[in-house]
Design a protein around this motif. Structure first.
Motif, PDB file in Angstrom:
ATOM      1  N   ARG A 132       0.832  -1.211   0.000  1.00  0.00           N
ATOM      2  CA  ARG A 132       0.000   0.000   0.000  1.00  0.00           C
ATOM      3  C   ARG A 132       0.861   1.253   0.000  1.00  0.00           C
ATOM      4  O   ARG A 132       0.539   2.237  -0.684  1.00  0.00           O
ATOM      5  CB  ARG A 132      -0.918  -0.022   1.221  1.00  0.00           C
ATOM      6  CG  ARG A 132      -1.684   1.273   1.500  1.00  0.00           C
ATOM      7  CD  ARG A 132      -2.564   1.089   2.711  1.00  0.00           C
ATOM      8  NE  ARG A 132      -3.105   2.319   3.236  1.00  0.00           N
ATOM      9  CZ  ARG A 132      -4.195   2.938   2.781  1.00  0.00           C
ATOM     10  NH1 ARG A 132      -4.845   2.425   1.764  1.00  0.00           N
ATOM     11  NH2 ARG A 132      -4.624   4.050   3.335  1.00  0.00           N
TER      12      ARG A 132
ATOM     13  N   ASP B 109       1.669   0.770  -4.542  1.00  0.00           N
ATOM     14  CA  ASP B 109       0.397   1.478  -4.731  1.00  0.00           C
ATOM     15  C   ASP B 109       0.622   2.967  -4.914  1.00  0.00           C
ATOM     16  O   ASP B 109      -0.017   3.612  -5.758  1.00  0.00           O
ATOM     17  CB  ASP B 109      -0.517   1.246  -3.510  1.00  0.00           C
ATOM     18  CG  ASP B 109      -1.607   0.225  -3.797  1.00  0.00           C
ATOM     19  OD1 ASP B 109      -1.973   0.079  -4.977  1.00  0.00           O
ATOM     20  OD2 ASP B 109      -2.076  -0.425  -2.853  1.00  0.00           O
ATOM     21  N   GLU B 110       1.525   3.538  -4.118  1.00  0.00           N
ATOM     22  CA  GLU B 110       1.808   4.971  -4.214  1.00  0.00           C
ATOM     23  C   GLU B 110       2.471   5.315  -5.539  1.00  0.00           C
ATOM     24  O   GLU B 110       2.194   6.359  -6.138  1.00  0.00           O
ATOM     25  CB  GLU B 110       2.702   5.397  -3.047  1.00  0.00           C
ATOM     26  CG  GLU B 110       2.036   5.317  -1.687  1.00  0.00           C
ATOM     27  CD  GLU B 110       0.882   6.305  -1.573  1.00  0.00           C
ATOM     28  OE1 GLU B 110       1.141   7.502  -1.352  1.00  0.00           O
ATOM     29  OE2 GLU B 110      -0.268   5.885  -1.734  1.00  0.00           O
TER      30      GLU B 110
ATOM     31  N   GLU C 196       2.117   3.580  -8.374  1.00  0.00           N
ATOM     32  CA  GLU C 196       1.147   3.343  -9.442  1.00  0.00           C
ATOM     33  C   GLU C 196       0.153   4.490  -9.551  1.00  0.00           C
ATOM     34  O   GLU C 196      -0.281   4.850 -10.652  1.00  0.00           O
ATOM     35  CB  GLU C 196       0.414   2.029  -9.177  1.00  0.00           C
ATOM     36  CG  GLU C 196      -0.312   1.471 -10.384  1.00  0.00           C
ATOM     37  CD  GLU C 196      -0.866   0.086 -10.123  1.00  0.00           C
ATOM     38  OE1 GLU C 196      -1.474  -0.470 -11.051  1.00  0.00           O
ATOM     39  OE2 GLU C 196      -0.715  -0.436  -9.003  1.00  0.00           O
ATOM     40  N   SER C 197      -0.218   5.092  -8.425  1.00  0.00           N
ATOM     41  CA  SER C 197      -1.179   6.195  -8.446  1.00  0.00           C
ATOM     42  C   SER C 197      -0.549   7.531  -8.817  1.00  0.00           C
ATOM     43  O   SER C 197      -1.263   8.489  -9.108  1.00  0.00           O
ATOM     44  CB  SER C 197      -1.838   6.320  -7.063  1.00  0.00           C
ATOM     45  OG  SER C 197      -0.890   6.727  -6.095  1.00  0.00           O
TER      46      SER C 197
ATOM     47  N   SER D 284       3.010  -3.521 -10.962  1.00  0.00           N
ATOM     48  CA  SER D 284       1.608  -3.394 -10.584  1.00  0.00           C
ATOM     49  C   SER D 284       1.443  -3.801  -9.128  1.00  0.00           C
ATOM     50  O   SER D 284       1.982  -4.820  -8.687  1.00  0.00           O
ATOM     51  CB  SER D 284       0.736  -4.292 -11.479  1.00  0.00           C
ATOM     52  OG  SER D 284      -0.520  -4.539 -10.897  1.00  0.00           O
ATOM     53  N   ALA D 285       0.714  -2.978  -8.369  1.00  0.00           N
ATOM     54  CA  ALA D 285       0.439  -3.318  -6.975  1.00  0.00           C
ATOM     55  C   ALA D 285      -0.365  -4.604  -6.892  1.00  0.00           C
ATOM     56  O   ALA D 285      -0.154  -5.425  -5.989  1.00  0.00           O
ATOM     57  CB  ALA D 285      -0.313  -2.170  -6.298  1.00  0.00           C
ATOM     58  N   ARG D 286      -1.293  -4.789  -7.815  1.00  0.00           N
ATOM     59  CA  ARG D 286      -2.107  -6.005  -7.820  1.00  0.00           C
ATOM     60  C   ARG D 286      -1.235  -7.238  -8.015  1.00  0.00           C
ATOM     61  O   ARG D 286      -1.410  -8.256  -7.332  1.00  0.00           O
ATOM     62  CB  ARG D 286      -3.149  -5.907  -8.932  1.00  0.00           C
ATOM     63  CG  ARG D 286      -4.019  -7.127  -9.108  1.00  0.00           C
ATOM     64  CD  ARG D 286      -5.162  -6.816 -10.069  1.00  0.00           C
ATOM     65  NE  ARG D 286      -4.660  -6.223 -11.309  1.00  0.00           N
ATOM     66  CZ  ARG D 286      -4.271  -6.943 -12.373  1.00  0.00           C
ATOM     67  NH1 ARG D 286      -4.352  -8.257 -12.342  1.00  0.00           N
ATOM     68  NH2 ARG D 286      -3.844  -6.351 -13.455  1.00  0.00           N
TER      69      ARG D 286
ATOM     70  N   ARG E 195       0.849  -7.872  -4.823  1.00  0.00           N
ATOM     71  CA  ARG E 195       0.042  -8.543  -3.794  1.00  0.00           C
ATOM     72  C   ARG E 195      -0.177 -10.005  -4.142  1.00  0.00           C
ATOM     73  O   ARG E 195      -0.127 -10.888  -3.276  1.00  0.00           O
ATOM     74  CB  ARG E 195      -1.296  -7.828  -3.617  1.00  0.00           C
ATOM     75  CG  ARG E 195      -1.230  -6.593  -2.738  1.00  0.00           C
ATOM     76  CD  ARG E 195      -2.611  -6.051  -2.440  1.00  0.00           C
ATOM     77  NE  ARG E 195      -3.172  -5.375  -3.595  1.00  0.00           N
ATOM     78  CZ  ARG E 195      -3.081  -4.076  -3.828  1.00  0.00           C
ATOM     79  NH1 ARG E 195      -2.450  -3.295  -2.967  1.00  0.00           N
ATOM     80  NH2 ARG E 195      -3.611  -3.532  -4.908  1.00  0.00           N
TER      81      ARG E 195
ATOM     82  N   SER F 243     -10.111   1.643  -6.993  1.00  0.00           N
ATOM     83  CA  SER F 243      -8.713   1.825  -7.384  1.00  0.00           C
ATOM     84  C   SER F 243      -8.595   2.299  -8.831  1.00  0.00           C
ATOM     85  O   SER F 243      -7.732   3.118  -9.156  1.00  0.00           O
ATOM     86  CB  SER F 243      -7.943   0.515  -7.192  1.00  0.00           C
ATOM     87  OG  SER F 243      -8.437  -0.504  -8.041  1.00  0.00           O
TER      88      SER F 243
ATOM     89  N   SER G 226      -6.918   6.034  -9.424  1.00  0.00           N
ATOM     90  CA  SER G 226      -5.669   6.066 -10.182  1.00  0.00           C
ATOM     91  C   SER G 226      -5.789   6.839 -11.482  1.00  0.00           C
ATOM     92  O   SER G 226      -4.782   7.084 -12.147  1.00  0.00           O
ATOM     93  CB  SER G 226      -5.217   4.633 -10.484  1.00  0.00           C
ATOM     94  OG  SER G 226      -6.131   3.993 -11.351  1.00  0.00           O
TER      95      SER G 226
END
Length: 518
Positions: free
Chosen positions: A101, A105-106, A108-109, A183-185, A188, A362, A366
């Motif tokens: 996160r 995630d940071e 990617e956004s 990719s954060a996805r 994970r 998300s 994004s």
């Protein structure tokens, strides 16, 4: 400028952003562990009953794969046997979510690019994420140690430290995955896959080949032997794994550009047709659904194979049988066990629904949804594609779980399949709550996780603690018929389905009327 400049500020920001979720994760995990001594003390009140349990577990490889061996007959030893591995599992999930996160995630956004434009070192975001995870796992360890010690259980330090260190092992693994993937996805998914492999290795080692247990961090948690002649040196293995993985993550973080990765996503052209918003939603979510589907089928096979041994485990113990009946209804032991295990998978399936629905959030936050909606794609068509994948995917999970139970149990396929599919409306209800929140208060949509976590806690711990009736009734699962032992009642299923339609429709109306987030 030092590579760690700004770490303290980002660390405080991470704690502020997670000020609600972290206490929930820690509280759920701690309550699960701290509730066990009292419950197990009632179930196995005499030394003879505890000795019989240890003997039964020693002779049942399938049940050892599920919970591990009983290493000591004390209340502390039984607590470590019953929930030790699962406490480590929850700590690992919490840790990987925290790290990804606040890193990938940071990136990617695009928020991390803005932050990095200031006086922030290259490795500061990674350091702050690992510190946040260390703080969460440290607090969890302290709560477990203090709580178990207050119950008079000597040896609490070994279990608390082992659970916290397992969390840190997967935090450092997530840190590596965040550098390797774009990719954060995917990060994970990769870390979750490692966690699943660790659980499988631990289960295989406990059931058949003990050396496989040493190949898993969850197995190391068992090998610490909390309350059973502690092996403190095994904690060193967990510390070493944290250090090595963390060091590799730092090396990788220093050798890539912001937003890049060592395993970049494959550029186009895309293979196959994506002629609709629904096809795009399926393309985005199919990987996660495949992983969940595989896990549910295998879980069904494992639980199904345990069914025949369930009667031996609770034979002669009225307390254990009472807990099983509160979870699975009053029927024969076999039907009660099937209902309880299927109910547990039904609870877990709600997590998939919530995560799939939150993919809408998300995509919007994004900025990827905005260009799509600028074309000839309505908001309802865009959201509908993701919701069909979310709700339909959950039904697929329970269908595959039913096939797994049939493969493992080998009898009464119709009854077992019906017991699995009746769980679907309750999971959909939690997904519908998330849709409603996303439609009207998009920033509060993450509260869908809180609702799912609360229901999960009620289902797992409430029955064992003989919680009051009104508390159990909060969960939609409590209103479902306890198949396959009970009779089918369509009223609660119809009410839940109607509630799903109502909340989902309302959420879509809210989505149509509000502005998009940027």
């Amino acid at each position: 400028m030092s590579a760690l400049v700004g770490t303290g500020v980002l660390f405080r920001l991470a704690l502020r952003r997670d000020r609600v979720l972290l206490p929930v994760w820690i509280g759920v995990n701690a309550l699960m562990v701290l509730s066990m001594p009292g419950t197990l003390g009632e179930l196995y009140a005499t030394e003879a009953e505890r000795a019989a349990l240890r003997s039964q577990m020693a002779g049942n490889a399938s049940l050892r794969a599920l919970t591990g061996p009983v290493l000591d007959e004390s209340l502390g030893g039984l607590t470590a046997w019953r929930v030790g591995v699962y406490a480590g599992l929850l700590a690992a999930v919490m840790s990987l979510l925290i790290v990804i996160r606040h890193t990938r995630d940071e990136e990617e956004s695009g928020r991390l690019e803005v932050i990095a434009s200031g006086a922030v070192g290259r490795r500061a975001p990674l350091s702050s994420a690992l510190l946040a995870s260390a703080a969460a796992n440290g607090m969890l360890a302290v709560v477990l140690i203090a709580g178990l010690a207050s119950l008079g259980l000597a040896g609490a330090a070994a279990l608390g430290l082992a659970v916290g260190l397992v969390g840190l092992v997967f935090a450092s693994a997530a840190a590596m995955a965040a550098q390797l993937t774009q990719s954060a996805r995917l990060a994970r998914g990769l870390t979750s896959g490692l966690l699943g492999a660790a659980f499988v290795l631990r289960a295989a080692g406990d059931s058949a080949s003990s050396w496989l247990t040493w190949a898993s961090p969850l197995g190391w948690l068992e090998k610490v032997r909390a309350f059973a002649g502690e092996r403190w040196w095994v904690l060193g293995l967990l510390v070493l794994a944290c250090v090595l993985q963390g060091a590799l993550a730092y090396v990788l973080a220093g050798r890539r550009d912001l937003g890049m990765s060592f395993l970049p996503t494959r550029p186009g052209p895309a293979v196959g047709r994506m002629a609709s918003a629904g096809a795009l939603a399926w393309r985005l979510q199919r990987g996660a659904l495949l992983g969940w589907s595989t896990g549910f089928f295998l879980a069904g096979v494992i639980y199904g194979s345990l069914t025949e041994g369930a009667a031996d485990l609770v034979s002669g113990n009225s307390g254990a049988r009472a807990v099983l009946e509160r979870m699975g209804g009053r029927a024969g032991v076999t039907d009660t066990f099937l209902s309880a295990m299927i109910g547990m998978l039904g609870l877990v399936s709600a997590l998939y629904v919530v995560s799939a629905v939150l993919r809408l959030s998300s995509e919007e936050s994004s900025g990827r949804a905005e260009p799509l909606l600028a074309c000839a794609v309505s908001r309802l068509r865009w959201a509908g594609g993701h919701l069909v994948t979310a709700f339909g995917g959950e039904a697929l999970l329970m269908l595959l779980a039913g096939l797994g139970f049939w493969a493992g149990y080998g009898e009464r396929p119709g009854a077992v399949m019906g017991a699995c599919l009746v769980q679907v409306p309750a999971a959909w209800a939690l997904g519908a709550v998330t849709v409603f929140l996303y439609g009207f208060v998009p920033r509060a949509a993450v509260a869908g996780w809180v609702a799912a976590g609360a229901v999960l806690l009620i289902g797992w711990v409430g029955s064992a603690l003989d919680a009051p009736r009104w508390l159990l009734a909060v969960s939609p699962y409590d209103h479902l018929p306890k198949l396959p032992g009970a009779e089918m009642t369509w009223g609660p299923v119809g009410v839940l389905t109607g509630l799903v339609v109502l909340l989902t429709s309302a959420g879509l109306v809210g989505l149509r009327r509000r502005d998009l987030r940027s």
